[in-house]
Design a protein around this motif. Sequence first.
Motif, PDB file in Angstrom:
ATOM      1  N   ILE A  50      -2.935  -0.782  -2.744  1.00  0.00           N
ATOM      2  CA  ILE A  50      -2.756  -2.275  -2.383  1.00  0.00           C
ATOM      3  C   ILE A  50      -4.121  -3.388  -2.674  1.00  0.00           C
ATOM      4  CG2 ILE A  50      -2.380  -3.845  -0.474  1.00  0.00           C
ATOM      5  CD1 ILE A  50      -0.188  -1.505   0.440  1.00  0.00           C
ATOM      6  N   VAL A  51      -5.159  -2.355  -2.123  1.00  0.00           N
ATOM      7  CA  VAL A  51      -6.452  -3.048  -2.311  1.00  0.00           C
ATOM      8  C   VAL A  51      -6.696  -3.420  -3.951  1.00  0.00           C
ATOM      9  CG1 VAL A  51      -8.805  -2.705  -1.988  1.00  0.00           C
ATOM     10  CG2 VAL A  51      -7.342  -2.383  -0.100  1.00  0.00           C
ATOM     11  N   PHE A  52      -6.336  -2.291  -4.469  1.00  0.00           N
ATOM     12  CA  PHE A  52      -6.765  -2.318  -6.092  1.00  0.00           C
ATOM     13  C   PHE A  52      -5.888  -3.392  -6.560  1.00  0.00           C
ATOM     14  CE2 PHE A  52      -5.765  -0.688 -10.442  1.00  0.00           C
ATOM     15  CZ  PHE A  52      -7.111  -0.676 -10.883  1.00  0.00           C
ATOM     16  N   VAL A  53      -4.647  -3.545  -6.398  1.00  0.00           N
ATOM     17  CA  VAL A  53      -3.707  -4.412  -6.884  1.00  0.00           C
ATOM     18  C   VAL A  53      -4.191  -5.948  -6.312  1.00  0.00           C
ATOM     19  CG1 VAL A  53      -1.436  -5.645  -6.686  1.00  0.00           C
ATOM     20  CG2 VAL A  53      -1.837  -3.103  -7.146  1.00  0.00           C
ATOM     21  N   LEU A  62      -4.880 -14.692 -10.153  1.00  0.00           N
ATOM     22  CA  LEU A  62      -5.121 -16.062  -9.267  1.00  0.00           C
ATOM     23  C   LEU A  62      -5.689 -17.021 -10.253  1.00  0.00           C
ATOM     24  CD1 LEU A  62      -4.013 -16.634  -6.402  1.00  0.00           C
ATOM     25  CD2 LEU A  62      -6.092 -16.034  -5.751  1.00  0.00           C
ATOM     26  N   PRO A  63      -6.966 -16.749 -10.583  1.00  0.00           N
ATOM     27  CA  PRO A  63      -7.857 -17.685 -11.445  1.00  0.00           C
ATOM     28  C   PRO A  63      -6.769 -18.291 -12.533  1.00  0.00           C
ATOM     29  CG  PRO A  63      -9.039 -15.796 -11.076  1.00  0.00           C
ATOM     30  CD  PRO A  63      -7.797 -15.567 -10.626  1.00  0.00           C
TER      31      PRO A  63
END
Lengths: 188, 153
Positions: A50-53, A62-63
């Motif tokens: 989850i952290v990796f994703v 996102l950017p």
Amino acid sequence: MKEIEKQVKEFYNSKSLSIEQFEAIGNGLNNKNKQQIVVSNILKYAAVFIVFVGILYSLFLLPKQRQNSIVNEFADEIAFNHRKKLPAEIKTNNVLVLNKKMDKLDFEIVLPQKISTNLVLKGGRYCSVDNRIAAQLKLENKQGKRVTCYVFKKNENFEFDKKVIKDNVEVTFWDDKVLIFALATEKD
Amino acid sequence: MVYSKELEELLNRGYRYALSLTHNKDDAFDLVQNTYLKLVEKSKPLIISYLITTIRNQYIDNKRKENLRFKWQNKKNQETSYEPNFTVEPFLERILSELSPKEREIIFLSIVEEYTAKEIADVMTIPRGTILSILSRTKQKLKLKLKENIKEV
């Protein structure tokens, strides 16, 4: 009274867990430990995933989404302005004249090569994009088709290199690190 | 499980307490096993007071679940369908089985664990006065049963 207390005490104290029962408790503990290790490993891997994703999303997606949204907003405004077909306030084919007369601009207009070689300058007027003061350059191509170029200061830290079509108006963006250029023309 | 004399004694004390609650060997073993695993899993201290409180909570929890199940199945209460599985001490086994779980628990904590009325009150979360009154009444009951038994013999 003492006799019954003694008997009760002896009764309970004679009760104890058998070796098999101790083993069963130990086995239960081992099984539970194994299950816990498996569950905690699954949870650990899931958390890492989850952290990796999340990192991937915040670093790349996102950017990119934000950039697309900014470019689309600019394209909306530029296409709308282009369709208004407002006349040039300063009629000239000389960019130096434009720079002189449009002295409220906080930048100097430069005609990029892709404009100067293919298009003819007809004049210009003040305009705004995203509440930034902009120069709207009136141009014509070799076939006499109306083309508008919007020039304004760049505040974003990403590269503008995109073509967007809004309500039959094709808007082509590019930048030169200081200025953003947006060429708008009706699509055939 | 790291086996030690202290752990064995602790679990045996827990088992005896569970016996006073359930008056059934298998149920007492299940109770002490589940409680011990729970304490280890949650890294709780392995001390008798903690073990007793946790066994008690687990017992109450099991009882609630059983009662719900019985109500749902519309069956008679387990208290009335109780079948002890002791094979020794038939006399004591019989008179202890005639006590209510609450009376047995108080008798156990007072006589076997040598808890004071205040300590029993803390474990059972009922007033000390009530504990003293139940304790006295239960001891009288046991004394009477003992006398009856002697007469019968």
